[in-house]
Design a protein around this motif. Structure first.
Motif, PDB file in Angstrom:
ATOM      1  N   LEU A  39      41.586  29.711  45.867  1.00  0.00           N
ATOM      2  CA  LEU A  39      40.548  30.515  45.211  1.00  0.00           C
ATOM      3  C   LEU A  39      39.515  30.981  46.239  1.00  0.00           C
ATOM      4  O   LEU A  39      39.052  32.116  46.186  1.00  0.00           O
TER       5      LEU A  39
ATOM      6  N   GLN B 298      38.505  34.749  46.867  1.00  0.00           N
ATOM      7  CA  GLN B 298      37.112  35.153  46.684  1.00  0.00           C
ATOM      8  C   GLN B 298      36.535  35.773  47.950  1.00  0.00           C
ATOM      9  O   GLN B 298      35.830  36.775  47.896  1.00  0.00           O
ATOM     10  N   ARG B 299      36.843  35.189  49.092  1.00  0.00           N
ATOM     11  CA  ARG B 299      36.314  35.740  50.350  1.00  0.00           C
ATOM     12  C   ARG B 299      36.886  37.129  50.602  1.00  0.00           C
ATOM     13  O   ARG B 299      36.178  38.034  51.037  1.00  0.00           O
TER      14      ARG B 299
ATOM     15  N   GLU C 192      40.637  40.211  42.032  1.00  0.00           N
ATOM     16  CA  GLU C 192      39.891  39.722  40.866  1.00  0.00           C
ATOM     17  C   GLU C 192      40.840  39.013  39.893  1.00  0.00           C
ATOM     18  O   GLU C 192      40.540  37.934  39.380  1.00  0.00           O
TER      19      GLU C 192
ATOM     20  N   ALA D 143      41.891  35.684  41.319  1.00  0.00           N
ATOM     21  CA  ALA D 143      40.803  34.708  41.234  1.00  0.00           C
ATOM     22  C   ALA D 143      40.629  34.196  39.803  1.00  0.00           C
ATOM     23  O   ALA D 143      40.444  33.002  39.578  1.00  0.00           O
TER      24      ALA D 143
ATOM     25  N   GLN E 159      41.001  30.393  38.501  1.00  0.00           N
ATOM     26  CA  GLN E 159      39.895  29.743  37.800  1.00  0.00           C
ATOM     27  C   GLN E 159      40.385  29.111  36.492  1.00  0.00           C
ATOM     28  O   GLN E 159      40.026  27.978  36.162  1.00  0.00           O
TER      29      GLN E 159
ATOM     30  N   THR F 183      30.207  39.096  35.967  1.00  0.00           N
ATOM     31  CA  THR F 183      31.059  38.992  37.156  1.00  0.00           C
ATOM     32  C   THR F 183      30.559  39.854  38.311  1.00  0.00           C
ATOM     33  O   THR F 183      30.510  39.413  39.456  1.00  0.00           O
TER      34      THR F 183
ATOM     35  N   LEU G 140      29.216  38.558  41.966  1.00  0.00           N
ATOM     36  CA  LEU G 140      29.748  38.945  43.272  1.00  0.00           C
ATOM     37  C   LEU G 140      28.625  39.414  44.202  1.00  0.00           C
ATOM     38  O   LEU G 140      28.643  39.136  45.395  1.00  0.00           O
TER      39      LEU G 140
ATOM     40  N   ARG H  40      34.501  29.827  40.912  1.00  0.00           N
ATOM     41  CA  ARG H  40      34.592  30.966  41.831  1.00  0.00           C
ATOM     42  C   ARG H  40      33.422  30.988  42.799  1.00  0.00           C
ATOM     43  O   ARG H  40      33.536  31.526  43.903  1.00  0.00           O
TER      44      ARG H  40
ATOM     45  N   THR I 214      33.733  29.605  47.357  1.00  0.00           N
ATOM     46  CA  THR I 214      33.319  30.363  48.542  1.00  0.00           C
ATOM     47  C   THR I 214      32.547  29.496  49.536  1.00  0.00           C
ATOM     48  O   THR I 214      32.215  29.952  50.627  1.00  0.00           O
TER      49      THR I 214
END
Lengths: 177, 245
Positions: free
Chosen positions: A126, A130-131, A147, A150, A154, B180, B184, B208, B212
């Motif tokens: 994930l 995400q990165r 998206e 991800a 999730q 969302t 971001l 999410r 990161t």
């Protein structure tokens, strides 16, 4: 992949390298690992199946790739059928579910530890998605694919949380008699 | 900086609320070290103590037992005045509900902590303008909080938290009220801050957001039950999609 390559040919007859460039553009960072041969292997299969025809043309001297691929009418029908299909990949959760049940039943491993290890792996994936998504500009088509990746990860992580809750309680009950 | 190099460091940390039968150990024996420039995420179910931990790290609460260092300085033994000064200058807080001052414009909200730290009005204006532009809000500086979207308000709140170049940015569910797209935006800001060497600790429910981070700790009943390094495996995205034949 075969259907996707066929559908991309519906726009206009194309060279293999053009198809590959278009696939990579739409897939974004997720398409970077796609190797050059993959598109050509797919095209060769489609040609054998009579879904595309290949024509040699006089290309530029510095372009060894002089083959242009086009859809046959069978290919066009297949694209039309593909577009209206509502098939969807089924989530493959039963295997992991059975793994936990088997590990617990035979006392082979602590299901909670299996869940934790799986959770760490999914979190790393994930993080990668995400990165990559954060590096995409807002509203990019390729970002949309990231998206989706991800969101599914999730959902899987939330399911693992539920697994952990139930299996840690199960362990407590068996210890408590 | 202490000999261990961590910007944030805690040893044997406990925090108890209530007494007798109602005693709750919100933080129950935590050791932690966050090196400079790291983004640490803390996850866990509601009531696991993650917000309390964040408050202890930033001097909003005092521990029942244990030690807390910020850039090598013990903060659990500092007097109230010293603690207030430290919160103003060395720590930046971001909350789920933004907590902006509704009567002040975006720029004024960011200027306020600079002024409270004793710097000039001119320095405050410059700092606020710089941060708001950096966070994509150059055209919103004169807006009042109610005139901004949730995502924009949170970006103002992050700018305010960064106003005095804190040693550490502490965020408690920073995306809890955001959709969302706004999430971001916040994550892009965090990535940008981290790239510039900022140390961050983020408490979150959102996988999410947590994913990161460089490192993720999971809390349950006041204790760390998992500690995962997330950064380091980069550039291998092909395992994320299955495009066969």
């Amino acid at each position: 992949m075969q259907d996707a390559v066929l559908a991309m040919l519906a726009k206009e007859p194309s060279h293999g390298y053009q198809l590959r460039a278009r696939l990579r553009r739409v897939l974004g960072p997720l398409g970077e690992s796609m190797n050059a041969g993959q598109v050509y292997v797919t095209l060769a299969r489609l040609e054998r199946a009579g879904l595309v025809v290949c024509e040699r043309v006089d290309g530029l001297p510095d372009r060894p790739d002089r083959k242009v691929y086009a859809l046959t009418s069978a290919g066009q029908q297949r694209v039309a059928a593909w577009l209206t299909e509502v098939g969807w990949p089924k989530p493959d959760l039963a295997e992991f579910h059975l793994k936990l049940a088997a590990a617990a039943a035979a006392r082979l491993a602590d299901p909670v530890e299996l869940v934790d290890a799986q959770r760490r792996e999914l979190l790393r994936r994930l993080g990668e998605a995400q990165r990559a998504l954060l590096a995409e500009p807002d509203g990019s088509t390729a970002g949309l694919l990231l998206e989706g990746v991800a969101l599914r990860l999730q959902a899987d992580l939330r399911w693992l949380e539920a697994c952990e809750r139930v299996w840690s309680r199960a362990g407590y009950e068996s210890e408590g008699g | 900086m202490n000999e261990f190099g961590g910007v944030v460091r805690v040893r044997g940390l406990f925090k108890e609320h209530g007494q007798g039968q109602g005693l709750v150990r919100a933080v129950d024996g935590v050791d932690l070290e966050v090196p400079a420039g790291q983004m640490l995420a803390v996850m866990g179910p509601s009531g696991c103590g993650k917000s309390t931990l964040l408050h202890l790290l930033g001097g909003l609460e005092r521990p029942s037992d244990g030690q807390v260092w910020l850039a090598g300085q013990r903060i659990d033994t500092v007097n109230e005045r010293g603690l207030a000064r430290l919160r103003r200058r060395s720590v930046g807080f971001v909350f789920q509900a933004f907590h902006l001052i509704e009567e002040l414009s975006a720029a004024e909200n960011v200027e306020l902590p600079v002024l409270l730290a004793g710097r000039s009005a001119r320095a405050a204006r410059r700092r606020a303008a710089f941060l708001l532009e950096r966070f994509g809000l150059a055209d919103r500086t004169r807006h009042l909080p109610w005139q901004l979207s949730g995502g924009q308000r949170q970006r103002v709140a992050i700018a305010r938290a960064m106003a005095n170049e804190p040693l550490v940015l502490l965020a408690d569910e920073p995306t809890g009220n955001l959709d969302t797209a706004a999430t971001l935006d916040v994550l892009r800001i965090f990535a940008d801050l981290r790239a510039a060497g900022q140390t961050l600790v983020v408490v979150t429910h959102d996988e999410r957001v947590a994913a990161t981070a460089d490192r993720l700790v999971t809390m349950r009943d006041g204790m760390f039950v998992d500690d995962t390094q997330l950064a380091g495996r980069t550039g291998r995205l092909d395992g994320l999609i299955g495009l066969e034949d």
